[in-house]
Design an enzyme around this catalytic site. Structure first.
Site, PDB file in Angstrom:
ATOM      1  N   HIS A  97      45.037  15.107  24.815  1.00 52.89           N
ATOM      2  CA  HIS A  97      45.551  14.044  25.114  1.00 52.89           C
ATOM      3  C   HIS A  97      44.685  12.977  25.687  1.00 52.89           C
ATOM      4  CE1 HIS A  97      45.180  17.161  28.240  1.00 52.89           C
ATOM      5  NE2 HIS A  97      44.882  16.184  29.134  1.00 52.89           N
ATOM      6  N   HIS A  99      43.738  10.156  28.233  1.00 57.46           N
ATOM      7  CA  HIS A  99      44.253   9.390  29.606  1.00 57.46           C
ATOM      8  C   HIS A  99      43.669   8.012  29.452  1.00 57.46           C
ATOM      9  CE1 HIS A  99      44.252  13.201  31.949  1.00 57.46           C
ATOM     10  NE2 HIS A  99      43.468  13.723  31.237  1.00 57.46           N
TER      11      HIS A  99
HETATM   12  P1  AMP Z   1      43.822  17.335  31.798  1.00 55.69           P
HETATM   13  O1  AMP Z   1      43.092  17.670  33.034  1.00 55.69           O
HETATM   14  O2  AMP Z   1      42.986  16.206  30.952  1.00 55.69           O
HETATM   15  O3  AMP Z   1      44.289  18.555  30.970  1.00 55.69           O
HETATM   16  O4  AMP Z   1      45.047  16.435  32.248  1.00 55.69           O
HETATM   17  C1  AMP Z   1      46.391  16.780  32.072  1.00 55.69           C
HETATM   18  C2  AMP Z   1      47.180  15.913  32.828  1.00 55.69           C
HETATM   19  O5  AMP Z   1      48.488  16.067  32.372  1.00 55.69           O
HETATM   20  C3  AMP Z   1      47.201  15.799  34.159  1.00 55.69           C
HETATM   21  O6  AMP Z   1      46.887  14.301  34.710  1.00 55.69           O
HETATM   22  C4  AMP Z   1      48.638  16.093  34.595  1.00 55.69           C
HETATM   23  O7  AMP Z   1      49.088  15.360  35.890  1.00 55.69           O
HETATM   24  C5  AMP Z   1      49.347  15.751  33.598  1.00 55.69           C
HETATM   25  N1  AMP Z   1      50.506  16.346  33.198  1.00 55.69           N
HETATM   26  C6  AMP Z   1      50.855  17.702  33.456  1.00 55.69           C
HETATM   27  N2  AMP Z   1      52.081  18.315  33.167  1.00 55.69           N
HETATM   28  C7  AMP Z   1      52.539  16.749  32.624  1.00 55.69           C
HETATM   29  C8  AMP Z   1      54.073  16.475  32.310  1.00 55.69           C
HETATM   30  N3  AMP Z   1      55.245  17.285  32.360  1.00 55.69           N
HETATM   31  N4  AMP Z   1      54.323  15.212  32.266  1.00 55.69           N
HETATM   32  C9  AMP Z   1      53.475  14.413  32.317  1.00 55.69           C
HETATM   33  N5  AMP Z   1      52.077  14.550  32.809  1.00 55.69           N
HETATM   34  C10 AMP Z   1      51.686  15.919  33.002  1.00 55.69           C
END
Ligand code: AMP
Ligand code: ZN
Length: 132
Positions: A97, A99
């Site tokens: 993903h 950001h």
């Molecule tokens: P990372 O630390 O780059 O793996 O970021 C994962 C991101 O996904 C975090 O900012 C979480 O807040 C976000 N996240 C986790 N579960 C969900 C969800 N169901 N819907 C939207 N965002 C999510």
């Protein structure tokens, strides 16, 4: 990958505040935003890492990131775009993903403690970000 939350969102089996979608990618609001309008841009095809993404998805992936940036500019012209790759880099969801994190003058740093996305504000953000 039945347990992957981003696969479930891409399959519309888990809820999300979706702001953009095409055949290859989907973008939705982060549920623990670092700032108002924090969006995640995700390939629908499950890969953990950017280096695992099929090359034929590169144009759609970068196009989706740019499209989301264009829409986030409705909130702020200043934003960070980034990928956390691997646990040491802060990756907690092991589905690739990007950001896109808007920055605002009254919030120079990222918060230590993140509040959950407010559902009413999420709805307002979708109205701002989801339209062409
Ligand atoms: P990372 O630390 O780059 O793996 O970021 C994962 C991101 O996904 C975090 O900012 C979480 O807040 C976000 N996240 C986790 N579960 C969900 C969800 N169901 N819907 C939207 N965002 C999510
Ligand atoms: Zn997945």
């Amino acid at each position: 990958m039945g347990e992957c939350i981003f696969c479930s969102i891409a399959a519309r089996k888990a809820p999300a505040h979706i702001v953009w979608e095409d055949d290859v990618t989907i973008a939705f609001l982060d549920i623990f935003p670092l700032s108002r309008g924090h969006v995640l841009v995700v390939p629908k095809h499950h890969v953990d890492r950017l280096t695992d993404l099929p090359r034929e998805h590169y144009p759609a992936m970068l196009g989706a990131v740019a499209e989301v940036c264009r829409r986030v500019e409705r909130l702020s012209m200043d934003y960070n775009v980034g990928v956390n790759q691997g646990a040491l880099a802060g990756q907690i969801v092991f589905h690739l993903h990007f950001h896109v994190i808007p920055r605002y003058p009254d919030q120079p740093g990222f918060p230590r403690k993140r509040d959950a996305l407010d559902p009413a504000d999420a709805q307002r953000l979708v109205e701002v970000l989801a339209h062409r």
